[in-house]
Design a protein around this motif. Structure first.
Motif, PDB file in Angstrom:
ATOM      1  N   ASP A 263       0.776  -1.425   0.231  1.00  0.00           N
ATOM      2  CA  ASP A 263      -0.358  -0.029  -0.029  1.00  0.00           C
ATOM      3  C   ASP A 263       0.990   1.367   0.386  1.00  0.00           C
ATOM      4  O   ASP A 263       0.062   2.495   0.218  1.00  0.00           O
ATOM      5  CB  ASP A 263      -0.779   0.236   1.638  1.00  0.00           C
ATOM      6  CG  ASP A 263      -2.386  -0.918   1.362  1.00  0.00           C
ATOM      7  OD1 ASP A 263      -2.241  -1.374   0.165  1.00  0.00           O
ATOM      8  OD2 ASP A 263      -2.283  -1.489   1.995  1.00  0.00           O
ATOM      9  N   ALA A 264       2.490   0.871   0.162  1.00  0.00           N
ATOM     10  CA  ALA A 264       2.769   1.838   0.354  1.00  0.00           C
ATOM     11  C   ALA A 264       3.169   2.875  -0.955  1.00  0.00           C
ATOM     12  O   ALA A 264       3.003   1.748  -2.026  1.00  0.00           O
ATOM     13  CB  ALA A 264       4.558   1.745   0.965  1.00  0.00           C
ATOM     14  N   GLY A 265       3.143   4.369  -1.508  1.00  0.00           N
ATOM     15  CA  GLY A 265       3.362   4.787  -2.935  1.00  0.00           C
ATOM     16  C   GLY A 265       2.328   5.860  -2.669  1.00  0.00           C
ATOM     17  O   GLY A 265       2.311   6.266  -1.932  1.00  0.00           O
ATOM     18  N   ASN A 266       1.843   6.552  -3.884  1.00  0.00           N
ATOM     19  CA  ASN A 266       1.469   7.527  -4.534  1.00  0.00           C
ATOM     20  C   ASN A 266      -0.166   7.507  -4.941  1.00  0.00           C
ATOM     21  O   ASN A 266      -0.207   6.440  -5.159  1.00  0.00           O
ATOM     22  CB  ASN A 266       1.796   7.922  -5.594  1.00  0.00           C
ATOM     23  CG  ASN A 266       3.482   9.481  -5.210  1.00  0.00           C
ATOM     24  OD1 ASN A 266       3.926   9.659  -4.799  1.00  0.00           O
ATOM     25  ND2 ASN A 266       3.895   8.926  -7.163  1.00  0.00           N
ATOM     26  N   TYR A 267      -0.999   8.071  -4.036  1.00  0.00           N
ATOM     27  CA  TYR A 267      -2.102   7.991  -3.797  1.00  0.00           C
ATOM     28  C   TYR A 267      -2.618   9.212  -5.114  1.00  0.00           C
ATOM     29  O   TYR A 267      -2.329  10.683  -4.573  1.00  0.00           O
ATOM     30  CB  TYR A 267      -3.042   7.723  -2.500  1.00  0.00           C
ATOM     31  CG  TYR A 267      -2.491   6.618  -1.507  1.00  0.00           C
ATOM     32  CD1 TYR A 267      -3.974   6.171  -2.018  1.00  0.00           C
ATOM     33  CD2 TYR A 267      -1.423   6.678  -1.197  1.00  0.00           C
ATOM     34  CE1 TYR A 267      -3.448   4.774  -1.190  1.00  0.00           C
ATOM     35  CE2 TYR A 267      -1.460   5.298  -0.654  1.00  0.00           C
ATOM     36  CZ  TYR A 267      -1.807   4.416  -0.337  1.00  0.00           C
ATOM     37  OH  TYR A 267      -2.360   3.257  -0.032  1.00  0.00           O
ATOM     38  N   ILE A 268      -3.577   9.104  -5.631  1.00  0.00           N
ATOM     39  CA  ILE A 268      -3.572   9.982  -6.703  1.00  0.00           C
ATOM     40  C   ILE A 268      -5.246  10.200  -6.967  1.00  0.00           C
ATOM     41  O   ILE A 268      -5.951   9.695  -7.233  1.00  0.00           O
ATOM     42  CB  ILE A 268      -3.154   9.857  -7.990  1.00  0.00           C
ATOM     43  CG1 ILE A 268      -1.755   9.993  -8.311  1.00  0.00           C
ATOM     44  CG2 ILE A 268      -3.775  11.331  -9.450  1.00  0.00           C
ATOM     45  CD1 ILE A 268      -0.858   9.205  -9.819  1.00  0.00           C
ATOM     46  N   CYS A 269      -5.996  11.977  -6.635  1.00  0.00           N
ATOM     47  CA  CYS A 269      -7.189  12.256  -6.990  1.00  0.00           C
ATOM     48  C   CYS A 269      -7.275  12.626  -8.373  1.00  0.00           C
ATOM     49  O   CYS A 269      -6.271  14.280  -8.538  1.00  0.00           O
ATOM     50  CB  CYS A 269      -7.537  13.028  -5.735  1.00  0.00           C
ATOM     51  SG  CYS A 269      -8.497  13.434  -5.913  1.00  0.00           S
ATOM     52  N   ILE A 270      -8.358  12.248  -8.909  1.00  0.00           N
ATOM     53  CA  ILE A 270      -8.527  13.394  -9.947  1.00  0.00           C
ATOM     54  C   ILE A 270     -10.104  13.858  -9.810  1.00  0.00           C
ATOM     55  O   ILE A 270     -10.563  13.043  -9.919  1.00  0.00           O
ATOM     56  CB  ILE A 270      -8.428  12.038 -11.512  1.00  0.00           C
ATOM     57  CG1 ILE A 270      -6.945  12.210 -11.459  1.00  0.00           C
ATOM     58  CG2 ILE A 270      -9.031  13.001 -12.630  1.00  0.00           C
ATOM     59  CD1 ILE A 270      -6.890  10.415 -11.562  1.00  0.00           C
ATOM     60  N   ALA A 271      -9.865  15.128  -9.908  1.00  0.00           N
ATOM     61  CA  ALA A 271     -11.527  16.192  -9.660  1.00  0.00           C
ATOM     62  C   ALA A 271     -11.490  16.354 -10.937  1.00  0.00           C
ATOM     63  O   ALA A 271     -11.037  16.925 -11.557  1.00  0.00           O
ATOM     64  CB  ALA A 271     -11.434  16.786  -8.243  1.00  0.00           C
ATOM     65  N   GLN A 272     -13.323  15.633 -11.259  1.00  0.00           N
ATOM     66  CA  GLN A 272     -13.905  16.896 -12.752  1.00  0.00           C
ATOM     67  C   GLN A 272     -14.748  17.416 -12.154  1.00  0.00           C
ATOM     68  O   GLN A 272     -15.554  17.020 -11.431  1.00  0.00           O
ATOM     69  CB  GLN A 272     -13.680  15.559 -13.300  1.00  0.00           C
ATOM     70  CG  GLN A 272     -14.232  15.413 -14.719  1.00  0.00           C
ATOM     71  CD  GLN A 272     -14.503  14.489 -15.410  1.00  0.00           C
ATOM     72  OE1 GLN A 272     -14.586  13.455 -15.619  1.00  0.00           O
ATOM     73  NE2 GLN A 272     -13.166  14.831 -16.754  1.00  0.00           N
TER      74      GLN A 272
END
Length: 361
Positions: A337-346
């Motif tokens: 689960d380690a790493g980048n968490y990316i959110c795309i808001a549209q």
């Protein structure tokens, strides 16, 4: 910040009806349908060509092609037919909201049938249909095979189309017209717009403020000067009636893709920790935001919980903002689960991507 709450009265409230107030009320009266004999001859008017698939069923099995508007008395039952073997209907949305049993739609071999029994003033609105062209699972609207009419269900006791609440919010956005939806059931009614404080009639010049019988009063170029509480008054062969109140709120939020931030409960996590990542957007109150996520365990189908919600906040200066959030929760954190968490808001203007990193201790 504080939250602006608007609480409407439920439809079946026991709240006593004040003089002039209007709300949707249960139907219990039966009125004998009043049908008028109409000519069967097809109109040569080219404006009716697009209406050709929509007809009204009259008495004795006759059919009447529909013009742009139609007036019926509240209490009448109505039957519309739309030619075609794959028809979609559109009608006033509250009939869906209340799962109204008075409305029935049946698709038969050559046409679709819409029946509305024991109509009320609240049924006033646009009724339309169109053919669907389908290829496998994909369907699209056939623009050449459509029909539409706006139906007034007149009721002298209900000049305004009833609503489920006693109070509504209307957002004044400087970039688009604002509509105060006090529609009438009688097209000939005289309708005026009034400010509650200071008490005065608001003049409509037909340019900046107009009245559209199918929509209500339209502010073509809203400004902060228009904010406040207003109501409408209607007159038609009797005592004047007053609509519900409308709270006009001025909105001024920069246009463009969502203004987005992201934060996690912790940037370093231990094994078996619970970690949540929050994506937040501030924007216009009536502009929806959709969220998508990319995260380290996505390809391995790591189970996560994602919840999205929104609320309105009043900034205290007559300006209102919508705060939208999406929360991604990882339970029992592990190395994968380690790493980048990316959110795309549209939103309708575009999308914004933000990211944060969560490391394993």
């Amino acid at each position: 910040f504080f939250i602006l709450l608007v609480i409407g009265q439920p439809v079946k409230s026991k709240h006593p009806k004040e003089p002039g107030e209007n709300k949707i009320k249960p139907v219990n009266k039966k009125v004998k349908p009043k049908t008028h004999k109409m000519k069967e001859r097809e109109s040569a008017d080219s404006s009716l060509k697009s209406q050709s698939i929509l007809t009204q069923v009259m008495d004795k099995g006759r059919f009447q092609k529909l013009a742009a508007t139609l007036s019926l008395s509240a209490g009448q039952s109505m039957e519309l037919r739309c030619k075609g073997s794959n028809v979609t209907w559109n009608y006033p949305s509250y009939l869906d909201t209340f799962k109204d049993s008075r409305l029935s739609i049946k698709q038969l071999d050559r046409y679709s049938q819409l029946i509305l029994a024991n109509s009320t003033a609240a049924d006033t609105g646009e009724y339309s249909c169109w053919l669907q062209l389908c290829n496998g699972n994909k369907c699209r609207k056939d623009e050449t095979k459509t029909g539409s009419t706006y139906i007034f269900f007149t009721d002298k006791e209900e000049l305004f189309v009833p609503t489920p609440s006693y109070f509504e919010i209307v957002y004044l956005n400087p970039d688009k017209p604002a509509v105060i939806p006090c529609r009438v059931t009688t097209p000939s009614a005289k309708v005026t717009l009034h400010r509650e404080f200071p008490a005065e009639e608001i003049q409509t010049d037909g340019i900046d403020i107009i009245y559209d019988v199918k929509k209500g009063f339209v502010y073509q170029h809203p400004t902060s000067d228009h904010k406040g509480i207003v109501y409408c008054k209607a007159e038609s062969q009797g005592a004047p009636q007053i609509s519900i109140k409308y709270h006009l709120l001025y909105v001024e939020v920069p246009k463009g893709p969502p203004s987005t931030t992201i934060a996690s409960s912790s940037n370093r996590a231990e094994v078996s920790d619970s970690v949540h990542v929050i994506c937040t957007v501030l924007g216009e109150p009536d502009v929806e935001v959709n969220f998508r996520w990319q995260y380290p365990g996505q390809e391995s189908k790591r189970p996560v919980i994602i919840q999205s919600f929104w609320r309105l906040i009043n900034r205290g200066t007559g300006h209102t903002t919508r705060i939208s959030k999406s929360v991604l929760l990882v339970e029992d954190f592990e190395a994968g689960d380690a790493g980048n968490y990316i959110c795309i808001a549209q939103n309708v203007q575009g999308e914004t991507t933000v990211a944060t990193e969560v490391e394993l201790n």
